[in-house]
Design a protein around this motif. Structure first.
Motif, PDB file in Angstrom:
ATOM      1  N   ALA A 298       0.830  -1.206   0.000  1.00 14.65           N
ATOM      2  CA  ALA A 298       0.000   0.000   0.000  1.00 14.65           C
ATOM      3  C   ALA A 298       0.869   1.263   0.000  1.00 14.65           C
ATOM      4  CB  ALA A 298      -0.923  -0.009   1.216  1.00 14.65           C
ATOM      5  N   ARG A 299       1.950   1.261   0.770  1.00 18.81           N
ATOM      6  CA  ARG A 299       2.838   2.427   0.806  1.00 18.81           C
ATOM      7  C   ARG A 299       3.514   2.651  -0.542  1.00 18.81           C
ATOM      8  NH1 ARG A 299       5.843   0.809   6.341  1.00 18.81           N
ATOM      9  NH2 ARG A 299       7.265   2.553   5.879  1.00 18.81           N
ATOM     10  N   LEU A 300       3.980   1.558  -1.153  1.00 22.10           N
ATOM     11  CA  LEU A 300       4.630   1.688  -2.456  1.00 22.10           C
ATOM     12  C   LEU A 300       3.649   2.111  -3.547  1.00 22.10           C
ATOM     13  CD1 LEU A 300       6.951  -1.434  -2.246  1.00 22.10           C
ATOM     14  CD2 LEU A 300       7.691   0.948  -2.294  1.00 22.10           C
ATOM     15  N   LEU A 301       2.439   1.600  -3.483  1.00 24.79           N
ATOM     16  CA  LEU A 301       1.445   1.967  -4.487  1.00 24.79           C
ATOM     17  C   LEU A 301       1.058   3.439  -4.384  1.00 24.79           C
ATOM     18  CD1 LEU A 301      -0.897  -1.160  -4.604  1.00 24.79           C
ATOM     19  CD2 LEU A 301       0.419  -0.213  -6.512  1.00 24.79           C
ATOM     20  N   ARG A 302       1.005   3.960  -3.161  1.00 23.92           N
ATOM     21  CA  ARG A 302       0.687   5.378  -3.006  1.00 23.92           C
ATOM     22  C   ARG A 302       1.727   6.240  -3.717  1.00 23.92           C
ATOM     23  NH1 ARG A 302      -1.184   4.012   2.253  1.00 23.92           N
ATOM     24  NH2 ARG A 302       0.872   4.424   3.173  1.00 23.92           N
TER      25      ARG A 302
END
Length: 710
Positions: free
Chosen positions: A416-420
């Motif tokens: 989720a952090r990388l996708l943001r």
């Protein structure tokens, strides 16, 4: 000033609309101008997600000097191969007949009458300009030689594959020995270490693994004759059955863990440039992902692999998020490039990853095989990293001393952090035209996923897609499908693959929902195909048709220099192989023996070619795998029909058709033939297993049904 492409809807053509080249779309205006001005024609074919097409545009077609040479000496036509697969197929065949390795961009030189005499793929600017000069000099100074050459290639293009490969009309032989020969032709070409075919670059090739799954099922059923998955005494051919399944699992595992799969966002790239599934060509195509949904869902129903479930759910989420139009159709593709660099959107530098992940970086780098030589190290180009894995979740969690649930939470959080961060980047270009055939493949993938996993949202997406195809991409005046759709406008008469893929999707949708209208719609499309794509030429001196295989183009469509038939399976199965399977399935569901007879004649016609080159005709081979034994015709009648259908579909048993009705009113004379004279047993839902219209005694549970499938 923009050229004539400014009036088109294809994203690929619009990309070239402001080139200084005086491009025309394929059509009468350009062809007539070539005749009137007596100029050679340059046809340049590509597609929006094609990396080397972009490179050649930037290096040559955007340069005023190069454009001047092209405009003065040629009539220049740009073709989107996805919009006009008929034009692409003809000139690709021509170039390959010239001894040139095919590919895109495909640049073909034609005489003013559209007959080809020379072709190349990508060339750097200097080589391209030199070639243009040579071609024009040859046209001016050696015209007669070029005319003879072009006539020769045109004649070659009009030789049918039936003539070319000397394919007699015979009855197909559905025998274990035939099937074993097909298996051996395919398995010898596979990679025993990394999966896939034993060559690089590596393409997913779904029809290869679909065949091996059906071979495994068929051989296992022949050996055991009992409930799917059971084992009696080990038969002699069990080793080949097990190896077929092993090869499928090896391939699907490596693909799902490799760089060809978007580990963060889901969805597969078109191919891997290497033999390890590591470095993809980052373009994402709808046709790959639709077929791979079907493949991974089927494989899950056999293996129950959590990895395959994850791939299906995440790939559908990707398609819904990034490819779904507001009207319910799916867009065609995402480009490989962004910010002028291939794969930039999907890859990360080590400093980026450390900053985003903080304390989580260590185990994440271990799982995703990031190099440990320092901040500037990377596993790919430009200091960037492709995320890829070699371990499944359970093996990595055990090595780390974590539970699977703990690893799952960590993965969700880091992803989720990388996708943001990734979603804030400039996105790859979107090819937002909607193609009928590719949507049919996606429809089949969504329906198969629903049948295996029972996820209501998958069915909702499938229904929206089916309604879109039948309302927006079918001509209400004559029942004809349109090939492409954009900005509320459908255009270009449908090709055989449009009908084949949509019919296949509708047949699956009927068997998932038991809604009769989907089967009716499929049959209406089949009737159109029979009337407009069949080879109506007759053999001289007889009343027989020349060939049971279908033409790729509608008889009412534009007449090109050749009218071809598609036989060989490729990254997408051949339209004729899909249509043969559709005919057979519909013959059972609708009790149409004429459909089955036509399917058999098609299989008989290609059988010698399949036996010689099974690895290039694996969708045909899959049908031979299913026809070694009679197909189970399963009819379910009663209030639990849908629940029984769902329970049956959790098990991989492809050699069946299934129909059902929740109340006995649907078993009357207006119902499907398989349902007529069938009823409940004292109000309890009954399952009827039939072979060749002969039914065994009904049973009232799925568990009691499996022993009847022999």
């Amino acid at each position: 000033m923009p050229n004539q492409l400014q009036y088109e809807t294809s994203p690929y053509l619009l990309q070239h609309a402001e080139n200084p080249v005086d491009w025309y779309p394929w059509g009468e205006e350009a062809l007539n101008r070539a005749t009137d001005e007596d100029k050679p024609i340059l046809v340049s074919i590509g597609y929006s997600a094609c990396h080397w097409c972009h490179v050649m545009e930037h290096e040559s077609f955007e340069k005023d000097g190069v454009a001047r040479v092209m405009n003065e000496n040629f009539i220049c036509i740009k073709v989107d191969r996805e919009e006009r697969p008929d034009v692409d197929a003809i000139y690709m065949d021509a170039v390959q007949a010239m001894g040139v390795q095919g590919g895109w961009p495909l640049n073909v030189f034609l005489m003013p009458d559209a007959k080809p005499f020379y072709g190349v793929t990508y060339l750097p600017t200097q080589n391209w300009v030199q070639l243009l000069g040579s071609i024009r000099s040859a046209f001016d100074e050696h015209r007669d030689d070029l005319v003879r050459s072009a006539e020769g290639f045109a004649t070659e293009l009009n030789i049918s594959d039936v003539e070319r490969y000397n394919l007699p009309q015979t009855d197909p032989l559905f025998a274990p020995e035939t099937l074993d020969g097909l298996y051996r032709k395919v398995i010898v070409k596979t990679d025993d270490e990394k999966g896939g075919m034993n060559r690089a670059p590596k393409f997913p090739m779904p029809s290869v693994w679909r065949f091996l799954l059906r071979y495994h099922s068929s051989v296992g059923s022949l050996a055991n004759g009992s409930e799917p998955g059971s084992r009696g005494a080990e038969p002699a051919d069990s080793q080949s059955s097990d190896r077929a399944l092993h090869q499928v699992a090896l391939t699907l595992d490596h693909m799902a863990l490799g760089g060809i799969y978007d580990q963060l966002g889901g969805g597969f790239a078109r191919y891997s440039t290497d033999g390890d599934w590591f470095a993809p060509h980052f373009e994402k195509m709808l046709y790959d992902n639709g077929q791979l949904l079907t493949l991974y869902a089927e494989a899950y129903s056999l293996t129950k692999s959590p990895l395959y479930r994850h791939v299906v759910y995440q790939t559908i989420a990707f398609a819904q998020r990034e490819l779904l139009s507001p009207e319910g159709g799916f867009y065609s593709a995402l480009d490989a490039d962004s910010e002028g660099e291939e794969g930039r959107f999907y890859t990360f530098t080590n400093p980026e990853l450390r900053e985003i992940l903080g304390d989580e970086y260590g185990w994440f780098a271990d799982l995703y095989n990031l190099p440990a030589q320092g901040e500037e190290s990377s596993n790919w180009e430009h200091g960037r990293n492709i995320l890829h894995r070699t371990e499944k979740d359970d093996a990595f969690a055990e090595r780390m001393g974590w539970s699977l649930a703990d690893l799952g939470l960590r993965l969700d959080a880091t992803h989720a952090r990388l996708l943001r961060v990734r979603n804030e980047r400039i996105r790859p270009g979107l090819d937002d035209k909607i193609l009928c055939s590719w949507n049919g493949l996606m429809l089949k993938g969504l329906v198969t996923a629903y049948r295996v996993f029972g996820e209501p949202e998958f069915l909702t997406l499938a229904l929206r897609n089916a309604y879109f195809l039948l309302k927006k991409m079918r001509d209400a005046r004559n029942g004809r499908l349109w090939h492409t759709y954009k900005l509320g406008r459908a255009r270009q008469a449908g090709f055989l693959d449009d009908y084949a893929a949509v019919i296949d999707g509708l047949l699956a949708l009927y068997q998932a929902t038991f809604t009769r209208s989907w089967l009716t719609e499929a049959d209406q499309l089949m009737q159109y195909v029979l009337a407009n794509f069949a080879d109506q030429r007759t053999v001289e001196g007889t009343s027989e048709t020349a060939d049971e295989l279908f033409f790729f183009t509608d008889k009412n469509s534009e007449e090109l220099i050749a009218r071809r038939k598609e036989i060989f399976d490729n990254v997408i199965p051949a339209s004729n192989s899909m249509m043969a399977e559709n005919l057979y399935t519909m013959s059972l569901l609708l009790e149409r023996p004429d459909y089955a007879q036509r399917a058999d004649r098609m299989l008989g016609r290609v059988q010698p070619l399949v036996q010689q080159n099974a690895d290039y005709l694996t969708n045909w081979a899959a049908q031979f795998a299913m026809r070694v034994r009679p197909t189970a015709e399963i009819a379910i009648v009663g209030p639990d029909a849908e629940r029984f259908r769902a329970e049956i579909d959790t098990v991989f048993y492809p050699n069946k058709v299934i129909c059902g009705v929740s109340d006995e009113g649907g078993t009357g004379p207006d119902g499907l033939p398989l349902l007529q004279h069938r009823g409940t047993i004292d109000g309890i839902t009954a399952i009827y297993v039939c072979y060749n219209r002969a039914c065994q005694l009904p049973v009232t549970s799925v568990a009691d049904m499996w022993p009847l499938l022999r």
